[in-house]
Design an enzyme around this catalytic site. Sequence first.
Site, mmCIF file in Angstrom:
data_model
loop_
_atom_site.group_PDB
_atom_site.id
_atom_site.type_symbol
_atom_site.label_atom_id
_atom_site.label_comp_id
_atom_site.label_asym_id
_atom_site.label_seq_id
_atom_site.Cartn_x
_atom_site.Cartn_y
_atom_site.Cartn_z
ATOM 1 C CE LYS A 22 -1.141 -4.457 2.674
ATOM 2 N NZ LYS A 22 0.186 -3.873 2.411
ATOM 3 C CG ASN A 23 3.451 -5.659 1.585
ATOM 4 O OD1 ASN A 23 2.318 -5.236 1.395
ATOM 5 N ND2 ASN A 23 4.277 -5.124 2.475
ATOM 6 N NE ARG A 93 3.040 3.373 -2.307
ATOM 7 C CZ ARG A 93 3.247 4.425 -3.059
ATOM 8 N NH1 ARG A 93 2.293 5.284 -3.276
ATOM 9 N NH2 ARG A 93 4.424 4.651 -3.595
ATOM 10 C CB CYS A 117 -1.084 3.659 4.089
ATOM 11 S SG CYS A 117 -2.062 2.381 4.849
ATOM 12 N NE ARG A 122 3.763 4.449 0.528
ATOM 13 C CZ ARG A 122 3.122 3.388 0.977
ATOM 14 N NH1 ARG A 122 2.000 3.526 1.608
ATOM 15 N NH2 ARG A 122 3.596 2.183 0.794
ATOM 16 N N PRO A 123 6.808 8.723 -3.551
ATOM 17 C CG PRO A 123 8.983 9.526 -3.833
ATOM 18 C CD PRO A 123 7.975 9.178 -2.776
ATOM 19 C CB ILE A 124 6.054 5.679 -8.344
ATOM 20 C CG1 ILE A 124 5.213 6.631 -9.200
ATOM 21 C CG2 ILE A 124 5.218 5.094 -7.227
ATOM 22 C CD1 ILE A 124 4.157 5.888 -10.000
ATOM 23 C CG ASP A 125 11.644 9.028 -7.865
ATOM 24 O OD1 ASP A 125 10.931 8.716 -6.888
ATOM 25 O OD2 ASP A 125 12.883 9.106 -7.785
ATOM 26 C CD GLN A 126 14.875 5.929 -7.953
ATOM 27 O OE1 GLN A 126 15.750 5.237 -8.480
ATOM 28 N NE2 GLN A 126 14.903 7.237 -8.003
ATOM 29 C CG ASP A 309 5.099 -2.342 6.639
ATOM 30 O OD1 ASP A 309 5.325 -1.154 6.405
ATOM 31 O OD2 ASP A 309 4.653 -3.134 5.779
ATOM 32 C CB ILE A 331 11.228 3.481 5.492
ATOM 33 C CG1 ILE A 331 12.241 2.484 6.070
ATOM 34 C CG2 ILE A 331 10.799 3.093 4.075
ATOM 35 C CD1 ILE A 331 13.489 2.249 5.278
ATOM 36 N NE ARG A 401 -4.889 -0.798 2.287
ATOM 37 C CZ ARG A 401 -3.712 -0.194 2.331
ATOM 38 N NH1 ARG A 401 -3.568 0.904 3.008
ATOM 39 N NH2 ARG A 401 -2.673 -0.672 1.679
HETATM 40 C C1 UD1 Z 1 6.360 -1.432 0.326
HETATM 41 C C2 UD1 Z 1 5.291 -2.099 1.158
HETATM 42 C C3 UD1 Z 1 5.061 -1.324 2.451
HETATM 43 C C4 UD1 Z 1 6.356 -1.140 3.193
HETATM 44 C C5 UD1 Z 1 7.435 -0.537 2.292
HETATM 45 C C6 UD1 Z 1 8.802 -0.499 2.949
HETATM 46 C C7 UD1 Z 1 3.923 -3.124 -0.534
HETATM 47 C C8 UD1 Z 1 2.631 -3.130 -1.246
HETATM 48 N N1 UD1 Z 1 4.070 -2.150 0.367
HETATM 49 O O1 UD1 Z 1 5.875 -0.137 -0.017
HETATM 50 O O2 UD1 Z 1 4.145 -2.079 3.255
HETATM 51 O O3 UD1 Z 1 6.149 -0.251 4.278
HETATM 52 O O4 UD1 Z 1 7.561 -1.343 1.098
HETATM 53 O O5 UD1 Z 1 9.197 -1.761 3.337
HETATM 54 O O6 UD1 Z 1 4.762 -3.980 -0.728
HETATM 55 N N2 UD1 Z 1 10.792 5.775 -2.871
HETATM 56 C C9 UD1 Z 1 11.227 6.759 -3.722
HETATM 57 N N3 UD1 Z 1 10.980 6.620 -5.059
HETATM 58 C C10 UD1 Z 1 10.347 5.519 -5.556
HETATM 59 C C11 UD1 Z 1 9.926 4.519 -4.676
HETATM 60 C C12 UD1 Z 1 10.170 4.675 -3.329
HETATM 61 O O7 UD1 Z 1 11.808 7.763 -3.308
HETATM 62 O O8 UD1 Z 1 10.157 5.442 -6.774
HETATM 63 C C13 UD1 Z 1 11.075 5.911 -1.426
HETATM 64 C C14 UD1 Z 1 9.800 5.941 -0.576
HETATM 65 O O9 UD1 Z 1 9.279 7.248 -0.472
HETATM 66 C C15 UD1 Z 1 10.298 5.411 0.747
HETATM 67 C C16 UD1 Z 1 11.369 4.393 0.322
HETATM 68 O O10 UD1 Z 1 11.734 4.733 -1.006
HETATM 69 O O11 UD1 Z 1 10.928 6.437 1.461
HETATM 70 C C17 UD1 Z 1 10.928 2.953 0.373
HETATM 71 O O12 UD1 Z 1 9.715 2.814 -0.340
HETATM 72 P P1 UD1 Z 1 9.294 1.452 -1.049
HETATM 73 O O13 UD1 Z 1 10.199 0.350 -0.588
HETATM 74 O O14 UD1 Z 1 9.171 1.690 -2.498
HETATM 75 O O15 UD1 Z 1 7.858 1.213 -0.440
HETATM 76 P P2 UD1 Z 1 6.590 0.676 -1.177
HETATM 77 O O16 UD1 Z 1 6.974 -0.284 -2.251
HETATM 78 O O17 UD1 Z 1 5.682 1.803 -1.515
#
Ligand code: UD1
Length: 422
Positions: A22-23, A93, A117, A122-126, A309, A331, A401
Site C-alpha cells: 500500500k505505502n 493522507r 487516519c 501528523r505534521p508535514i513541516d519536514q 503499523d 512514532i 483502505r
Molecule cells: C507513513 C506511512 C504510515 C506509517 C508511517 C511510519 C504512508 C502513506 N504512511 O506515514 O503507514 O505508520 O509512515 O512508518 O506511507 N513528522 C513530523 N513532521 C513531518 C513529517 C512527520 O514531525 O513533516 C513526524 C510524525 O508526526 C511522526 C513521525 O514523524 O511522529 C513519522 O512520520 P512519517 O514517517 O512521516 O509518517 P507518514 O509518512 O505520515
Amino acid sequence: MAYYVINGGKRLEGSVTISGAKNAALAIIPACILAGESCRLENLPHIEDVHLLEQILRMMGAEVDFTADGGMRINPKTINNRHVTFDMVSRLRASYYLLGAMLGRYGYAEVALPGGCSIGQRPIDQHIKGFRALGADVQIQRGIITAKADRLVGAEIYLDVVSVGATINIMLAAVGAEGRTIISNAAKEPHVVDAANFLNMMGAQVKGAGTDVIRINGGRKLHGCTYPIIPDQIEAGTYMIAAAATRGDVVINNIIPTHLEAISAKLMESGAHVIDGDDGREFFMRVSCENRPRAVNIKTFPYPGFPTDLQQPMMAYLARAKGNSFIVENIFENRFNHVGELQRMGANIIINDRTAMVEGVDRLFGAPLYASDLRAGAALIVAALSAEGRSEIHNIEYIDRGYEYFEQKLRAIGADITRVEE
Ligand code: UD1
C-alpha cells in the site's frame, strides 16, 4: 455501512499470498506524474486508498486505466488541473505526494491538507522545509498548500525527524530540481527504496535509498516504464501475527524476508515458530504457534525497527500472552485507540503516556467492536479471530483502505469471517 462478523477460536491453516505494498503504491502512483510518458504499475493492491488516488488523478485530467492482469496504466501527459481540492483528498493522507510530484514536474502544486487516519498530529513541516530548501515558495492558506518555483535547485536537506513521507516527497520534488540534492537522516523503509527504484527506472538518478543519506542528481528527463510494486510488509506482518494468535500454521507467500525481520524476531521471542524459505519461484514465510505465547516487550522505531503499523495487531496477540508485555509507541502519540476495544474483549491493558502495559489473559471474548483507524481495525480482527465467540467489527471502511481481499484471504485459511453489507 458494512461490518465484519467473526466467530473466533478457529485455527488459521493454509497459505496466503501477499499483495503489493500500500505505502509504496501511494507514493509511486503520484510519482508517475513526473514522467513524460505512460507508466504501467504491476502488483498493485486493489484497496480503497489506491482507488481514491486513481480518482484524484482522473480529476486532474490524467488517463488512468486498468490492465487485464490488475495493473494500472497512467498517462500523465493529459493532466490539465493542478488544483487538488479538499473534497478530492479529504480521506487520503498520502495525497501529500501529489505536492512533491507536481512541484517536481510543473514547478507548481496546489493541494488541500491531507486527511487519513487519526493516530496523532501528523505534521508535514519536514516536507515543507525540504520544498523550501529546493527553492519553492510554500504557503498554507485556508487548509490549502501552494508550492511554486520558477526553478528548483538541488540542496542539502537534513530531516529533523525520520519521516517516510518527507523523505519520499522531497525525493519526488528533487528529481525535478537542477543539480544535486542530499537528504540526510532519511527514512529507510522498504517503500522509500521502492519509490527510489521506480524513479530510477524512469531515468532518474537516486542513490543511497535504504540508507540514511540519499543523493539525487535532478533535472533529467523522465520516461515511462513498467514497474512491479514490492509486496506489502505490513500486510505480511498482519498475517504472521494472526497465524500465531490463533495457534495456527500459515505459509505466507510473496514476501521479502528481510522486510519482516523485526516481526519474525519478536514472534520467535514469544515462542512462535517462524521459518523463511524460497520455493524456487518466490520467498515465503511459515509461521506456527502451538502454545500460549510468552510476553515480550516492543518499542516501535523507524525501519529496521519494529514498525508502528504492526504495534496494534501485535498488542492484540500479546493480550493473550503469559506475563506482562510493555509496548512503547515512539512514532505516533495517539496510536492506542484500539485499547478500549481490546479491554471490552477482556484484555488487561494499562496506558501510561506512550507505554502500554499488557497483562496477558488466558482468554478474550467476542464483542461488538469499532475500528478507529486502519491498523486498529487489523488489531481488532486479530483479537476477534483468537477470541471465544462472536465479534462484530464496525467502521471497516478504515480496513478497506489498506488490506486487499481481507475477508476472502482469511476465509481461505480457515477463519469464520463474513462481511455484512447493510
Ligand atoms: C507513513 C506511512 C504510515 C506509517 C508511517 C511510519 C504512508 C502513506 N504512511 O506515514 O503507514 O505508520 O509512515 O512508518 O506511507 N513528522 C513530523 N513532521 C513531518 C513529517 C512527520 O514531525 O513533516 C513526524 C510524525 O508526526 C511522526 C513521525 O514523524 O511522529 C513519522 O512520520 P512519517 O514517517 O512521516 O509518517 P507518514 O509518512 O505520515
